[in-house]
Design a protein around this motif. Sequence first.
Motif, mmCIF file in Angstrom:
data_model
loop_
_atom_site.group_PDB
_atom_site.id
_atom_site.type_symbol
_atom_site.label_atom_id
_atom_site.label_comp_id
_atom_site.label_asym_id
_atom_site.label_seq_id
_atom_site.Cartn_x
_atom_site.Cartn_y
_atom_site.Cartn_z
ATOM 1 N N PRO A 69 0.836 -1.217 0.000
ATOM 2 C CA PRO A 69 0.000 0.000 0.000
ATOM 3 C C PRO A 69 0.860 1.252 0.000
ATOM 4 O O PRO A 69 1.984 1.220 0.529
ATOM 5 C CB PRO A 69 -0.800 -0.127 1.302
ATOM 6 C CG PRO A 69 -0.006 -1.032 2.176
ATOM 7 C CD PRO A 69 0.743 -1.957 1.259
ATOM 8 N N PRO A 70 0.361 2.342 -0.589
ATOM 9 C CA PRO A 70 -0.957 2.472 -1.230
ATOM 10 C C PRO A 70 -0.991 1.799 -2.602
ATOM 11 O O PRO A 70 -0.113 2.028 -3.431
ATOM 12 C CB PRO A 70 -1.133 3.985 -1.352
ATOM 13 C CG PRO A 70 0.265 4.530 -1.438
ATOM 14 C CD PRO A 70 1.113 3.624 -0.578
ATOM 15 N N HIS A 103 -5.470 -0.849 3.991
ATOM 16 C CA HIS A 103 -5.159 0.578 3.892
ATOM 17 C C HIS A 103 -5.567 1.333 5.162
ATOM 18 O O HIS A 103 -4.856 2.245 5.598
ATOM 19 C CB HIS A 103 -5.831 1.179 2.656
ATOM 20 C CG HIS A 103 -5.148 0.799 1.377
ATOM 21 N ND1 HIS A 103 -5.246 -0.457 0.825
ATOM 22 C CD2 HIS A 103 -4.322 1.515 0.558
ATOM 23 C CE1 HIS A 103 -4.519 -0.496 -0.286
ATOM 24 N NE2 HIS A 103 -3.964 0.686 -0.470
ATOM 25 N N LEU A 108 -4.297 4.993 5.435
ATOM 26 C CA LEU A 108 -4.234 5.457 4.059
ATOM 27 C C LEU A 108 -5.629 5.399 3.438
ATOM 28 O O LEU A 108 -6.452 4.566 3.825
ATOM 29 C CB LEU A 108 -3.292 4.562 3.235
ATOM 30 C CG LEU A 108 -1.805 4.595 3.608
ATOM 31 C CD1 LEU A 108 -1.068 3.460 2.896
ATOM 32 C CD2 LEU A 108 -1.190 5.952 3.241
ATOM 33 N N SER A 110 -8.545 4.312 1.044
ATOM 34 C CA SER A 110 -8.759 3.012 0.404
ATOM 35 C C SER A 110 -8.984 3.169 -1.097
ATOM 36 O O SER A 110 -9.854 3.944 -1.520
ATOM 37 C CB SER A 110 -9.956 2.307 1.022
ATOM 38 O OG SER A 110 -10.268 1.144 0.292
#
Length: 334
Positions: A69-70, A103, A108, A110
């Motif tokens: 991620p991201p 995430h 973070l 999504s």
Amino acid sequence: MEREFDRQTERVELLSMLTSSSGHRRTQLIEEYQRRSEAAFAPATLRNYKLTLRLFEKWCHETGRNPEPPVPSDTIAAWVDDMGGKIAFNTIGTRLWGIAELHRSRFLPSPTRHRLVALSLKGVKRKYGAMQKQAPPLGKKEVLKAIGSLGSSRRDLRDKALLWIATDTWCRASEIVAFRVKDLIRQDDDSSLLYVARSKTDQYGYGAYAFLSAKGTRDVLAWIAEAQLEATDPIITKSQKGGQHRPLDSVTVSRILKRCTGRKDVSAHSTRVGGVHDAFRLGCDLSSIMIAGRWASPEMPARYGKRILASQSAAAKVSQAFDVETAQDNGEEA
């Protein structure tokens, strides 16, 4: 509108705070999130989450993409396209939840909420459909026949108890293996109630009750006496004499149902579906069926009873009425 704006503001402020935080502080928050999620989520949810991550990483390595991620939204959209037609549509939704949670655990945004992913889901749904595979029904008549074919060995006594609980309570396998002797509550008419402490739809333990018939109670009590089970012991345990009183694995419930009925297609969920079919045939209303199966909404029992409900629909009744009328006009027996 104001509440929605405030929530969005909080998200933006949180992301802003994390962006400006030191690497050490961010690592601390991520570790704390992981610790808290392990306490908050059910074991099955955590297993599905970890499985999703393993499958996603495998797919990324096979297709030359980066799983860390991201993750770009077009990567997730491509993954959805690849899963289409291979697994159930609802399972794709579960996999996307896993990516979203990955995430969230890193604080973070999504990528699963991106329009590209939404369009990919719509495309898969349109092309392959969203019909869920349903467990074949196993009605009470067939279960009673299986119970009648069993003898008096320890394994047969245990299997009788399991079959009665499965067909009377409409419980899921995870609920069946979780029942303990103390959960059996006798009633004046010789039937019983079984206390469902937790379930798939009751992760916080509000509790519910399931019905066990008088005959079912008799055979469950016979097994409890034979196995010399204590109040805190699981009711459905191994049948070997002298063994530890540990609950069976949920998968074993399906194996026992297959063996006792001689049907390879059934699973532990089949008695739940079969119970709904029997209830609709007897003319039970949807609300009583929901209570029996402990459903919070009518969606699932209505889905289970689709075929039965079609035979009881207005179209079916009109056809039957005109068949009778036509037979009478022709002087035939209806």
